[in-house]
Scaffold this motif. Structure first.
Motif, PDB file in Angstrom:
ATOM      1  N   GLY A  64      35.439 -20.755 -23.883  1.00 47.81           N
ATOM      2  CA  GLY A  64      34.328 -21.976 -22.727  1.00 47.81           C
ATOM      3  C   GLY A  64      33.480 -20.865 -22.279  1.00 47.81           C
ATOM      4  O   GLY A  64      32.653 -21.111 -21.121  1.00 47.81           O
ATOM      5  N   GLU A  65      33.633 -19.262 -22.466  1.00 53.05           N
ATOM      6  CA  GLU A  65      32.473 -18.398 -22.310  1.00 53.05           C
ATOM      7  C   GLU A  65      30.874 -17.867 -22.946  1.00 53.05           C
ATOM      8  O   GLU A  65      31.097 -18.674 -23.798  1.00 53.05           O
ATOM      9  N   GLU A  66      29.838 -18.442 -21.914  1.00 57.53           N
ATOM     10  CA  GLU A  66      28.161 -18.945 -22.815  1.00 57.53           C
ATOM     11  C   GLU A  66      28.452 -17.050 -22.640  1.00 57.53           C
ATOM     12  O   GLU A  66      29.454 -15.895 -21.987  1.00 57.53           O
ATOM     13  N   ALA A  67      27.380 -16.446 -24.048  1.00 59.79           N
ATOM     14  CA  ALA A  67      27.622 -15.092 -23.922  1.00 59.79           C
ATOM     15  C   ALA A  67      26.455 -14.477 -23.160  1.00 59.79           C
ATOM     16  O   ALA A  67      26.603 -13.129 -22.614  1.00 59.79           O
ATOM     17  N   GLU A  68      25.675 -15.329 -22.261  1.00 58.87           N
ATOM     18  CA  GLU A  68      25.359 -14.296 -20.573  1.00 58.87           C
ATOM     19  C   GLU A  68      26.012 -13.454 -20.160  1.00 58.87           C
ATOM     20  O   GLU A  68      25.957 -12.721 -19.482  1.00 58.87           O
ATOM     21  N   GLN A  69      27.007 -15.051 -19.601  1.00 64.20           N
ATOM     22  CA  GLN A  69      28.393 -14.685 -18.802  1.00 64.20           C
ATOM     23  C   GLN A  69      28.931 -13.870 -19.148  1.00 64.20           C
ATOM     24  O   GLN A  69      29.661 -13.045 -18.320  1.00 64.20           O
ATOM     25  N   ALA A  70      29.052 -13.375 -20.522  1.00 65.70           N
ATOM     26  CA  ALA A  70      29.791 -13.019 -21.070  1.00 65.70           C
ATOM     27  C   ALA A  70      29.390 -10.717 -20.537  1.00 65.70           C
ATOM     28  O   ALA A  70      29.788  -9.849 -20.493  1.00 65.70           O
TER      29      ALA A  70
END
Length: 159
Positions: A47-53
């Motif tokens: 559920g996490e976007e790549a940039e958030q990660a």
């Protein structure tokens, strides 16, 4: 025995962090005896976007807060690497054959004192700034081609 080619790639985000002098942040993993360095990177949670990660991993591994960085560029495709066969089954609970990574280039506008690798779940034992061209020579050998792809993807932004 598991057919290694059937194992999936772990979804991951990576950060190339540039300081004002155009040097790249690298850290030495705490769980390795190798004299190898790497850029911050880690898994993308469900559920996490790549940039958030990428931003989360940057904080978890370096202590650098989001207000100290600005996004410069991204590589518009996933990059892959395979683990050496002797490592498959020993890392990531044997679930993955390597990683598929989304890479982000950030400018660090903080001070070196804003870097604190002694985080809650410390991953690095040491850190330094290095010349981008040096990256393929300081990384573990099985990630060399990946780092060359990252450098090529961000070439327009590197001195």
């Amino acid at each position: 025995m598991t057919d290694l080619s059937t194992l999936p790639y772990r979804p991951c985000a990576g950060v190339m962090l540039l300081n004002a002098q155009g040097k790249v942040f690298v850290g030495q993993r705490i769980d390795s005896t190798l004299e190898a360095w790497q850029m911050p990177q880690g898994g993308i949670d469900d559920g996490e976007e790549a940039e958030q990660a990428a931003i989360r991993e940057l904080g978890e591994e370096t202590g650098i807060t989001p207000d100290k960085v600005d996004l410069i560029a991204t590589i518009d495709r996933e990059l892959f690497y395979d683990l050496p066969e002797d490592m498959i089954g020993k890392v990531w609970k044997g679930k993955w054959r390597g990683q598929r990574q989304r890479w982000f280039l950030y400018r660090f506008h903080g001070a070196d004192s804003d870097v604190d690798i002694a985080t809650k779940h410390q991953e690095f034992r040491a850190w330094r700034w290095t010349d981008p061209a040096e990256l393929p020579t300081v990384i573990v050998p099985f990630k060399k081609a990946l780092y060359e792809e990252v450098l090529a993807g961000f070439a327009d932004y590197l001195d």
